[in-house]
Design an enzyme around this catalytic site. Structure first.
Site, PDB file in Angstrom:
ATOM      1  N   ARG A  58       0.909  -1.202  -0.049  1.00 19.09           N
ATOM      2  CA  ARG A  58       0.104  -0.095  -0.023  1.00 19.09           C
ATOM      3  C   ARG A  58       0.848   1.335   0.079  1.00 19.09           C
ATOM      4  NH1 ARG A  58      -2.947  -3.222   3.285  1.00 19.09           N
ATOM      5  NH2 ARG A  58      -2.269  -2.691   5.125  1.00 19.09           N
ATOM      6  N   GLU A  95       7.749  -9.143  15.811  1.00 21.64           N
ATOM      7  CA  GLU A  95       7.267  -9.567  17.188  1.00 21.64           C
ATOM      8  C   GLU A  95       7.519 -11.117  17.453  1.00 21.64           C
ATOM      9  OE1 GLU A  95       3.346  -9.276  20.140  1.00 21.64           O
ATOM     10  OE2 GLU A  95       3.356  -8.511  18.153  1.00 21.64           O
TER      11      GLU A  95
END
Length: 171
Positions: A58, A95
């Site tokens: 995007r 993460e």
């Protein structure tokens, strides 16, 4: 015009508990999209970039039209294996695990002033990795920007360059 009026919130996407901010509705509204690009152009221009880098995917929708508007070149930061020709990879921590982004080996020239763009800044991991990758190639990353910033995730703190966003969500 309030840009937030043209960004749709979709609960539980891509998984339960996530509130996804969708720019598809902004892209579909010609006036709102034009206003957003105008405001972002004004914010990004102050960094005096030579080229804009868009983060897959995007970020391409933000950086490419903005580069055209500002009369600048556009380069792509992509996931591994998506670019033709010689590329330079950069592995960074997520993460849970790692990921790899890359740019074409000849994407930037030494000292070239670059601004990195995406649609949204969350934790700052991919944006920070993109900045590090481009700087490692000799570019001078002078700023970064997005349409949306999720300030509660503190992504801005992971960036070592000035950052511009059009709208902020606090939760």
């Amino acid at each position: 015009m309030d840009i937030k009026d043209h960004i749709r919130s979709i609960p539980d996407f891509p998984r339960p508990g996530i509130l996804f901010y969708d720019i598809s509705t902004l892209l579909a509204h010609a006036d709102a999209w034009s206003v957003a690009m105008g405001r972002l152009a004004k914010g990004i221009s102050r960094y005096q970039p030579d080229v804009l880098a868009g983060v897959e995917s995007r970020g391409f929708l933000v950086a490419a039209p903005l580069a055209l508007k500002l009369g600048l070149g556009f380069i792509m930061v992509r996931k591994r294996g998506k670019l033709p020709g010689p590329t330079v990879p950069y592995e960074y921590a997520l993460e849970y695990g790692t990921d790899v982004i890359e740019v074409q080996a000849d994407a930037v020239q030494t000292g070239q002033r670059v601004v990195v763009l995406d649609d949204l800044l969350a934790t700052g991991g991919t944006m920070g990795a993109s900045i590090d990758l481009l700087n490692s190639l000799g570019a001078n990353v002078v700023g970064a920007g997005c349409i949306i910033e999720l300030s509660f995730l503190n992504g801005r703190k992971r960036l070592d360059v000035p950052f511009t966003s059009l709208v902020t969500y606090d939760a």
